[in-house]
Design a protein around this motif. Structure first.
Motif, PDB file in Angstrom:
ATOM      1  N   LEU A 121       0.843  -1.233   0.047  1.00  0.00           N
ATOM      2  CA  LEU A 121       0.263  -0.022  -0.097  1.00  0.00           C
ATOM      3  C   LEU A 121       0.948   1.344  -0.098  1.00  0.00           C
ATOM      4  CD1 LEU A 121      -2.721   1.577   0.280  1.00  0.00           C
ATOM      5  CD2 LEU A 121      -2.443   1.392   2.739  1.00  0.00           C
ATOM      6  N   PHE A 122       1.694   1.330   1.007  1.00  0.00           N
ATOM      7  CA  PHE A 122       2.425   2.626   1.083  1.00  0.00           C
ATOM      8  C   PHE A 122       3.461   2.752  -0.063  1.00  0.00           C
ATOM      9  CE2 PHE A 122       0.786   2.127   5.331  1.00  0.00           C
ATOM     10  CZ  PHE A 122       0.488   3.513   5.387  1.00  0.00           C
ATOM     11  N   THR A 123       3.955   1.453  -0.759  1.00  0.00           N
ATOM     12  CA  THR A 123       4.585   1.744  -2.098  1.00  0.00           C
ATOM     13  C   THR A 123       3.647   2.223  -3.243  1.00  0.00           C
ATOM     14  OG1 THR A 123       6.158  -0.297  -1.263  1.00  0.00           O
ATOM     15  CG2 THR A 123       5.976   0.255  -3.744  1.00  0.00           C
ATOM     16  N   GLU A 124       2.532   1.875  -3.247  1.00  0.00           N
ATOM     17  CA  GLU A 124       1.859   2.505  -4.327  1.00  0.00           C
ATOM     18  C   GLU A 124       1.631   3.869  -3.937  1.00  0.00           C
ATOM     19  OE1 GLU A 124      -0.986   2.594  -7.536  1.00  0.00           O
ATOM     20  OE2 GLU A 124       0.914   1.489  -6.988  1.00  0.00           O
ATOM     21  N   ILE A 125       1.344   4.225  -2.719  1.00  0.00           N
ATOM     22  CA  ILE A 125       1.199   5.821  -2.328  1.00  0.00           C
ATOM     23  C   ILE A 125       2.337   6.478  -2.819  1.00  0.00           C
ATOM     24  CG2 ILE A 125       0.831   7.552  -0.528  1.00  0.00           C
ATOM     25  CD1 ILE A 125      -0.990   5.082   1.101  1.00  0.00           C
ATOM     26  N   ARG A 126       3.718   5.856  -2.457  1.00  0.00           N
ATOM     27  CA  ARG A 126       4.744   6.669  -2.755  1.00  0.00           C
ATOM     28  C   ARG A 126       4.793   6.871  -4.519  1.00  0.00           C
ATOM     29  NH1 ARG A 126       9.506   2.806  -2.242  1.00  0.00           N
ATOM     30  NH2 ARG A 126       8.752   2.199  -4.145  1.00  0.00           N
ATOM     31  N   ARG A 127       4.483   5.670  -5.236  1.00  0.00           N
ATOM     32  CA  ARG A 127       4.384   5.799  -6.615  1.00  0.00           C
ATOM     33  C   ARG A 127       3.659   7.162  -7.394  1.00  0.00           C
ATOM     34  NH1 ARG A 127       1.468   4.760 -10.967  1.00  0.00           N
ATOM     35  NH2 ARG A 127      -0.107   4.026  -9.823  1.00  0.00           N
ATOM     36  N   VAL A 128       2.394   7.193  -6.794  1.00  0.00           N
ATOM     37  CA  VAL A 128       1.600   8.248  -7.251  1.00  0.00           C
ATOM     38  C   VAL A 128       1.895   9.692  -6.985  1.00  0.00           C
ATOM     39  CG1 VAL A 128      -0.203   6.504  -7.578  1.00  0.00           C
ATOM     40  CG2 VAL A 128      -0.331   8.067  -5.593  1.00  0.00           C
ATOM     41  N   LEU A 129       2.509   9.737  -5.632  1.00  0.00           N
ATOM     42  CA  LEU A 129       2.826  11.087  -5.007  1.00  0.00           C
ATOM     43  C   LEU A 129       4.067  11.864  -6.199  1.00  0.00           C
ATOM     44  CD1 LEU A 129       2.709  10.699  -1.174  1.00  0.00           C
ATOM     45  CD2 LEU A 129       1.532  12.219  -2.647  1.00  0.00           C
ATOM     46  N   ARG A 130       3.882  13.016  -6.434  1.00  0.00           N
ATOM     47  CA  ARG A 130       5.106  13.837  -6.948  1.00  0.00           C
ATOM     48  C   ARG A 130       6.233  13.540  -6.007  1.00  0.00           C
ATOM     49  NH1 ARG A 130       5.934  18.425  -4.565  1.00  0.00           N
ATOM     50  NH2 ARG A 130       3.984  19.495  -3.581  1.00  0.00           N
ATOM     51  N   PRO A 131       7.484  13.893  -6.189  1.00  0.00           N
ATOM     52  CA  PRO A 131       8.559  14.224  -5.360  1.00  0.00           C
ATOM     53  C   PRO A 131       8.325  15.362  -4.287  1.00  0.00           C
ATOM     54  CG  PRO A 131       9.373  13.676  -7.494  1.00  0.00           C
ATOM     55  CD  PRO A 131       8.149  13.684  -7.850  1.00  0.00           C
ATOM     56  N   GLY A 132       8.311  14.964  -3.099  1.00  0.00           N
ATOM     57  CA  GLY A 132       7.934  16.009  -2.197  1.00  0.00           C
ATOM     58  C   GLY A 132       6.465  16.023  -1.618  1.00  0.00           C
ATOM     59  N   GLY A 133       5.699  15.289  -2.497  1.00  0.00           N
ATOM     60  CA  GLY A 133       4.273  15.279  -2.143  1.00  0.00           C
ATOM     61  C   GLY A 133       3.812  14.818  -0.892  1.00  0.00           C
ATOM     62  N   LEU A 134       2.839  14.970  -0.092  1.00  0.00           N
ATOM     63  CA  LEU A 134       2.637  14.725   1.333  1.00  0.00           C
ATOM     64  C   LEU A 134       1.438  13.730   1.269  1.00  0.00           C
ATOM     65  CD1 LEU A 134       2.527  15.580   4.151  1.00  0.00           C
ATOM     66  CD2 LEU A 134       0.556  17.329   3.549  1.00  0.00           C
TER      67      LEU A 134
END
Length: 296
Positions: free
Chosen positions: A132-145
């Motif tokens: 789950l948290f890998t997928e969230i990291r994927r969709v977030l832009r660098p520096g996204g919250l």
């Protein structure tokens, strides 16, 4: 140490939330309170997001609040239970957000396309937190919250203890330890992860009122290997008798350990853990910019 996947019956979870959509808002008192507290944490974040995802949006109240806070942003209300995205007539719920029925562990969104992932009490329904948290990291832009809440290990501890005096079957879903969750975010390369916890207690006139609330919000026991047949009266009576040890002033407490988390997606090239070991990712735009600087 990685968090072990939880043996959840995800099909049962989705069915439960679909059925509970009509009664959810009336009974989700704690969920509404936690959402309010989570939204208040955005007061300390000075940014103007372009795209926001309300992950596990439920009936969309958080999505509407996010659109009110960020009127210029595209707000996506994402949930895997179709019923939660529709009203009692089967029509899409009124919302300024775009509704998206999808699994939060496989979001149909482009990589590095989201500025804020907001998630109130949904992460605990993922059978695999690392995925789950890998997928969230994927969709977030660098520096996204990433801003989220979830339940910790002492949630429903009274109910768990009461059932433990009846048999060894799983009756209450398993929840993560806050330390393990913090370690996971660090290992996945999230920057500046901050987690804190508070214990909230709801009390009831009787234990069956608690059980009815859990059913009304779709929070069924969804552990794989649970009993799928109806609970007999004798076993239920034994559980109710065991719960008596927690009664205080003719009220029956129900404890909820709420974990709040905030973290930023890794910047370009920041190493993180993956199934292939330590890796670093770069977008094509970043690589092109680097090449231009080298060539220049």
């Amino acid at each position: 140490m990685p968090i072990k996947p939880t043996p959840l019956d995800t099909h049962a979870v989705r069915r439960a939330f679909d059925r509970a959509a009509g009664s959810y808002d009336e009974h989700a008192v704690l969920q509404h309170e936690v959402r309010t507290r989570l939204l208040e944490r955005l007061d300390y974040q000075q940014f103007d997001p372009f795209r926001v995802v309300d992950m596990g949006c439920g009936t969309g109240q958080g999505s509407r609040a996010l659109k009110s806070r960020y009127p210029r942003a595209e707000v996506i209300a994402l949930d895997w239970a179709t019923g939660m995205l529709r009203d009692a007539r089967g029509e899409p719920r009124e919302s300024a957000a775009a509704a998206l029925c999808a699994d939060m562990q496989a979001m149909p969104l482009a990589s590095r396309s989201v500025d804020l992932v907001f998630s109130n009490l949904a992460a605990q329904w993922s059978p695999d937190p690392e995925r789950l948290f890998t997928e969230i990291r994927r969709v977030l832009r660098p520096g996204g919250l990433l801003l989220f809440s979830t339940f910790g290990v002492d949630t429903l501890k009274e109910l768990r203890a009461a059932w433990a005096e009846v048999d060894d079957d799983p009756h209450v879903s398993e929840f993560v330890d806050i330390q393990d969750l913090g370690d996971l975010l660090m290992a996945l390369g999230y920057a500046e992860p901050v987690l804190d916890m508070e214990m909230l207690t709801l009390d009831y006139p009787d234990v069956m009122a608690l059980m009815r609330d859990l059913k009304a919000i779709g929070a069924h026991n969804a552990v794989s290997g649970r009993r799928v047949r109806m609970t007999g009266k004798a076993r239920l009576r034994r559980m109710l008798d065991a719960y008596e040890q927690f009664r205080a002033d003719d009220r029956y407490p129900s404890s909820w350990e709420v974990i709040y988390g905030a973290a930023f997606a890794p910047e370009e090239g920041q190493p993180f853990r993956s199934g292939q070991g330590e890796v670093a990712e770069f977008s094509l735009d970043a690589l092109r910019a680097s090449r231009v600087r080298r060539d220049g």
